[in-house]
Design an enzyme around this catalytic site. Sequence first.
Site, PDB file in Angstrom:
ATOM      1  N   SER A 199     -11.577 -14.349 -12.247  1.00 42.98           N
ATOM      2  CA  SER A 199     -12.749 -13.574 -11.838  1.00 42.98           C
ATOM      3  C   SER A 199     -13.400 -12.859 -13.021  1.00 42.98           C
ATOM      4  CB  SER A 199     -12.361 -12.546 -10.768  1.00 42.98           C
ATOM      5  OG  SER A 199     -11.950 -13.185  -9.579  1.00 42.98           O
ATOM      6  N   GLY A 245     -18.708 -14.833 -11.492  1.00 37.28           N
ATOM      7  CA  GLY A 245     -20.122 -15.159 -11.428  1.00 37.28           C
ATOM      8  C   GLY A 245     -20.822 -14.696 -10.163  1.00 37.28           C
ATOM      9  N   CYS A 299     -12.758 -11.699  -2.088  1.00 35.58           N
ATOM     10  CA  CYS A 299     -13.636 -11.438  -3.227  1.00 35.58           C
ATOM     11  C   CYS A 299     -14.851 -12.375  -3.235  1.00 35.58           C
ATOM     12  CB  CYS A 299     -12.841 -11.513  -4.522  1.00 35.58           C
ATOM     13  SG  CYS A 299     -13.626 -10.637  -5.895  1.00 35.58           S
ATOM     14  N   LEU A 300     -14.923 -13.361  -4.119  1.00 31.74           N
ATOM     15  CA  LEU A 300     -16.050 -14.294  -4.112  1.00 31.74           C
ATOM     16  C   LEU A 300     -16.123 -15.030  -2.781  1.00 31.74           C
ATOM     17  CD1 LEU A 300     -18.386 -15.582  -5.755  1.00 31.74           C
ATOM     18  CD2 LEU A 300     -16.750 -17.311  -6.515  1.00 31.74           C
ATOM     19  N   GLY A 330     -18.269  -7.571  -9.444  1.00 32.98           N
ATOM     20  CA  GLY A 330     -19.522  -6.974  -9.898  1.00 32.98           C
ATOM     21  C   GLY A 330     -20.670  -7.202  -8.937  1.00 32.98           C
ATOM     22  N   HIS A 354      -8.363  -7.225  -3.417  1.00 35.63           N
ATOM     23  CA  HIS A 354      -7.304  -8.216  -3.637  1.00 35.63           C
ATOM     24  C   HIS A 354      -5.983  -7.785  -3.007  1.00 35.63           C
ATOM     25  CE1 HIS A 354      -9.199 -11.136  -6.420  1.00 35.63           C
ATOM     26  NE2 HIS A 354     -10.042 -10.119  -6.571  1.00 35.63           N
ATOM     27  N   GLU A 368      -3.407  -9.460  -2.698  1.00 37.15           N
ATOM     28  CA  GLU A 368      -2.285 -10.130  -3.377  1.00 37.15           C
ATOM     29  C   GLU A 368      -1.932  -9.470  -4.705  1.00 37.15           C
ATOM     30  OE1 GLU A 368      -5.503 -11.243  -5.913  1.00 37.15           O
ATOM     31  OE2 GLU A 368      -5.368 -11.051  -3.742  1.00 37.15           O
TER      32      GLU A 368
END
Length: 381
Positions: free
Chosen positions: A51, A230, A256-257, A300, A341, A343
Site C-alpha cells: 500500500s 494508489g 482498505c483499497l 491516503g 487493517h 490483520e
Amino acid sequence: MTSFPRKKAILALADGTIAHGFSVGYEGLTGGELCFNTSMTGYQEICTDPSYYGQIMMMTYPHIGNYGTSDRDDEANHVMVSGLIMRSYCHDYSNPQADGNLHDYLKANKIIAIYGLDTRKLVRHIRTTGVINAVISTSELDEQRLVQKAKNWAPMSGLELASKVTREDAQTIPSNGKFKVAALDYGMKQNIINNFTQRGCTLRIFPAKTSFEEIIDWGPDGFFFSNGPGDPNPMRYALETLYQAKKTGLPIFGICLGHQLMALSEGLKVDKMFVGHRGANQPVKNLRTGKVEITTQNHGFGIDSDSITDEVAEITHVNLNDHTVEGLEFKKFNGFSVQYHPEASPGPHDSSYLFDHFLDKLSEGDQEYITSENGLKEGRR
C-alpha cells in the site's frame, strides 16, 4: 558500538522546504509522496507493505533500526517504499532473532534513506500543508535543483498502481478447512493471507487483472478484495470484477483499497485525503457494539460520508479523530468492508474479529445452500 560512516544527504520538498541529514542504505536520488507513520515498531512491515508503493515514508518514532531486520517480517517479497526518513538511526541492534541491520537491508533492496532530521518539525509542516512530494538525494546536493525535481514528481492522485504490485500468477494456498476464498491481489499483505489460513480457509490469490470467468471457475465460496496502493478511481478493471462478484450473491469482504472499490461500485465518492491515516494507534468506534478499537491504518484516500445513503450502505465504523468512514455494511449485495487493517502485524489485534465475521457469512451462505439444494454443494459451481 560499531562505527558507522556519516555521509551527507538532503531532503527537499516541493514547497521549497529543505532538511539536511545523513545517508543510510542505498545511495542516489529518489522521490515520491512524503507521508508519515506514527507506529512505534514495525518499520520493516511498513517498508514492505504494498500500500506504500512509491511513497517516501517518515517514521515519527525517533529511534529506528534498534531491533534489526528479519526475513519473516516482510509483508511482500521486496521493499515497496521509495525512501525512508528517520530521526535517529541505530546501526547496532539487540535482537537474537534478527538476520541483520537496517542499513544492509535497505542497501540490498536499493532503498535510499536519510536520518538526523527533525521529524517532529516535518510532520507538523505536513499536517499544516497537506501531503506533498519530496526527494531524497545522497548524490546531487544542489538544493534548488532538488526542489524542482520534487515539484516535477508525479502526484499520487489519478495513478493506478495496484497492477504494479500484484503477483504475476495465481497461487493456491490449501488448508483442511471448509471454505474456498477467492482473493484479488491489489497489493495483498502476507498477514492477511496468514489470517485466512489460520482460520482454515483455502485461498486462491488472483492477479489484479484476472478475468472473472477464471475466478468463478475455481468455485469460490466468497470473495476478498485486498488492500493496495494508489487511487481507486481509475481501476475500472477491478470495478468490473466487483460487479460480477456481486451478482453471485456470495459474501464479499474488502480491506482498505478493497473497501474503497466496493464503495465506488455502489456509486459512492472516494476522494484524496488531506494527510491520510498511517499508524498503529488510530481509534475507531464500532457503531453496532459501541466499543472503541485501536487500529492500524495506511491510506491516503477515503469515502465521502455525504455520498452514503441508507439505501446503499450502513456506516458500521467511524474514526474518532476526524469522524471519517471506517467501515460499511452494504444493503444491495452481500458484502462488508473496512478502511483499516484488522490483520495488522505488529500492531493491535482489536479488529481481528472481522475475519471471523466473514467466516460467519460464509457459513450462513453454506447453510442456506444446503437447505435449498439438498446438500449438493457442487451445484453452486
